[in-house]
Every structure is written in structure tokens, then in C-alpha cells.
Design an enzyme around this catalytic site. Structure first.
Site, PDB file in Angstrom:
ATOM      1  NE  ARG A 233      -4.405  -1.402   0.016  1.00  0.00           N
ATOM      2  CZ  ARG A 233      -5.656  -0.840  -0.684  1.00  0.00           C
ATOM      3  NH1 ARG A 233      -5.311  -0.672  -1.677  1.00  0.00           N
ATOM      4  NH2 ARG A 233      -6.930  -1.953  -0.773  1.00  0.00           N
ATOM      5  CD  GLU A 262      -1.866   4.174  -6.076  1.00  0.00           C
ATOM      6  OE1 GLU A 262      -2.924   3.569  -6.593  1.00  0.00           O
ATOM      7  OE2 GLU A 262      -1.365   3.316  -5.442  1.00  0.00           O
ATOM      8  CG  HIS A 281      -2.266  -0.049  -8.079  1.00  0.00           C
ATOM      9  ND1 HIS A 281      -2.798   0.714  -6.434  1.00  0.00           N
ATOM     10  CD2 HIS A 281      -2.369  -0.987  -7.123  1.00  0.00           C
ATOM     11  CE1 HIS A 281      -3.409  -0.273  -5.167  1.00  0.00           C
ATOM     12  NE2 HIS A 281      -2.827  -1.417  -6.069  1.00  0.00           N
TER      13      HIS A 281
END
Length: 323
Positions: A233, A262, A281
């Protein structure tokens, strides 16, 4: 029963549509634009399925008859577990999802950063046939990999790293040293792991205790030639302090798939650093992993439709006051 899926990515839910129809349930895939619209959509849902939505206490308060909230994924920091528990709502995740994929991506980032693969690719494409420009690579054989958190993904990373003849250290307060030894790894405390590891890979869940667990005090403990890897994370790392550590030479490099913000802002200094390998990601994203995720979530929802207790309950401690 009414099942509501909150989707903003145009995902294919053909498996769910067939399975839930056959089970006699109504399945609604819906998009929402704001919290007010979301509350109206989910108010009469018996089961709420989601991925990137934030299921806040206010949203949960609007649920009139919900029995289960389930996320398509592993992390659950975007749902208020306590608020759901107070209303007797199970919150579940899909912990098996993407374990192979994220473990493999972790190793891919590790290899990319220690072998300078992105820079080597850039040099080859631009005619810079110069080994000095790329820089000397490092062997993994004989190096120490420190795994912070030792859940399913970290287990798989350890298995793969051993194939490269690496020593494996772990820090996980829920794994004792004898269990770790039986799994072929060495359990140490957090400072010891940071001091000894050549590569530090983060696999902890994100919560109040682990938020910004990697900041300047931790970077100062690491070797000057150490590399940080994060496929967990983004919030595990204080990103500004990591950038300073990279610029000041406190650590040698980083390989990152997740970030505090993000998409990564265009102004981020990380985008300009040749000692940093980035991916957007995507560690979870594979054909096999996507199929497995839909199956795992669907089967757990079916348990609730049959009147059974679901598996993978992540808010169990808050449900005790209800049941």
C-alpha cells in the site's frame, strides 16, 4: 435478495450475472458520481460489492438491510469496519486474489532495479551501447531480502527469492520465530531487518499502526546501498521522506507499484529518478488473477445467499458486540 456492485471501470461481470440469476437474486451493476448518489443506490441492498469506492460510516448508516459488504481485492482500508460491525454487517475481502501475481511482480521489480533493466532498455533503444552508462548490476545470490509482513504474498515472495539463493528475514508481529524457522525464514525485529537487509519489501496491511511505517528514521537504519520495494500500500511509506532519502543517498533505490497519491502526480520527483523503477499499481493485473477474483468473491456471496456465514471476515472484532 438485491446485490449491488459499485463499478467505475466497466468490468465484465458475466459470471456474477449468471450465477446470481440462477440463485434467484437481483444483481445490479451501477456507477456513482458522488456520496449522495451512492447512498441512494445502496440503501436497499442486501449485499454490497465494491472495488475502489470509499464505504464510509455515512454510507453504511444509509444501508437499511445490508448483510454483507465485500471488496474485490485484498485491502480494506477504504471501508469503515467499525461502523459496519455496529450494524451487524459482515465486511469481507478476497485474500487469495492476486497472490501469485503480486509475488511475481515483486520479484520482477526486484530484478528490474538491481539489474537496471529500465535504464538498460532506454540505452539500447537510443543507441547508448555503453555499459558504464547503464551501471554495474548486483547479484541476488547471497543478498538479504527483508520482508515486512509475512502473509500469503510474502510467503510466495520468500519461496521465489530462495530460488535465487537469497537469505530471507521477516518482520511480522504475528509470526513467532519458531514458526518462521519452520518456513525457512528468520524472524527479527523491525530495526534489525532494516539494518541487515539489502532489499526491503513491504507487504503489511495499511492501518493506523502501519501508516508511514517507512519514514526518515527507518531510512537512516537501512544500508546506503539498500533498495526499498513496495507492492503493498502506498500509505506505508512517507513518500516525501523517501524522496529525500533517495536524493540524499540514505538509500540507493526504490521499486514501487503503489503510491500515496494515485495516479502519481506529474510533478513527482520520482518520475525523474533513474534509481527508481515504477509501475502504475498493476501488480495484481493478470488474466488468471482476474478470473480467480471473480470466482472467489462470487462463491463467498453465494454463502450468504444460502444463509451461511461468509468467509474472509475482516471486521470480526467489531461484530462481537452485535452477535
Amino acid at each position: 435478495m438485491k446485490i449491488v456492485m459499485l463499478d467505475r471501470m466497466g468490468t465484465d461481470f458475466s459470471l456474477e450475472k449468471k450465477v446470481f440469476r440462477d440463485a434467484g437474486a437481483t444483481f445490479l451493476v451501477t456507477y456513482f458520481r458522488n456520496a449522495d448518489e451512492l447512498r441512494d443506490i445502496v440503501r436497499d441492498a442486501d449485499i454490497l460489492m465494491f472495488n475502489d469506492a470509499h464505504i464510509t460510516a455515512e454510507i453504511i448508516a444509509a444501508l437499511d438491510k445490508c448483510k454483507m459488504i465485500i471488496r474485490y481485492g485484498i485491502g480494506y482500508d477504504n471501508v469503515d469496519l467499525e461502523a459496519a460491525g455496529r450494524k451487524g454487517i459482515f465486511v469481507c475481502n478476497a485474500p487469495s486474489y492476486g497472490t501469485y501475481d503480486v509475488a511475481e511482480h515483486t520479484m520482477a521489480l526486484l530484478l528490474s532495479v538491481c539489474k537496471h533493466i529500465p535504464l538498460a532498455d532506454k540505452c539500447a533503444r537510443t543507441g547508448q551501447w555503453n555499459a558504464d552508462r547503464v551501471g554495474k548490476a548486483r547479484r541476488l545470490c547471497g543478498k538479504t531480502l527483508g520482508l515486512v509482513g509475512f502473509g500469503r504474498i510474502a510467503h510466495m515472495v520468500a519461496t521465489r527469492a530462495r530460488a535465487f539463493e537469497m537469505e530471507i528475514l521477516i518482520y511480522d508481529p504475528y509470526v513467532d520465530s519458531s514458526d518462521a524457522a519452520a518456513m525457512g525464514v528468520t524472524a527479527v525485529d523491525f530495526p534489525t531487518l532494516l539494518e541487515r537487509a539489502d532489499y526491503v519489501s513491504l507487504h503489511s496491511p495499511l492501518n493506523a499502526e502501519t501508516h508511514h511505517m517507512m519514514g526518515m528514521p527507518q531510512f537512516k537504519l537501512m544500508k546506503k546501498d539498500a533498495v526499498l520495494i513496495n507492492t503493498g500500500r502506498g500509505g506505508l511509506i512517507n513518500e516525501n521522506e523517501m524522496i529525500f532519502a533517495l536524493l540524499s543517498g540514505e538509500i540507493a533505490g526504490a521499486a514501487l507499484d503503489v503510491f500515496e497519491t494515485e495516479p502519481l502526480p506529474a510533478s513527482s520527483k520520482l518520475l525523474q529518478m533513474e534509481n527508481v523503477v515504477l509501475s502504475p499499481h498493476v501488480a495484481w493485473n493478470s488474466y488468471e488473477g482476474t478470473h480467480d477474483l471473480h470466482v472467489e468473491v462470487t462463491e463467498n456471496v453465494l454463502r450468504v445467499l444460502r444463509g451461511e456465514t461468509p468467509i474472509n471476515i475482516v471486521n470480526r472484532k467489531f461484530l462481537r458486540s452485535v452477535y
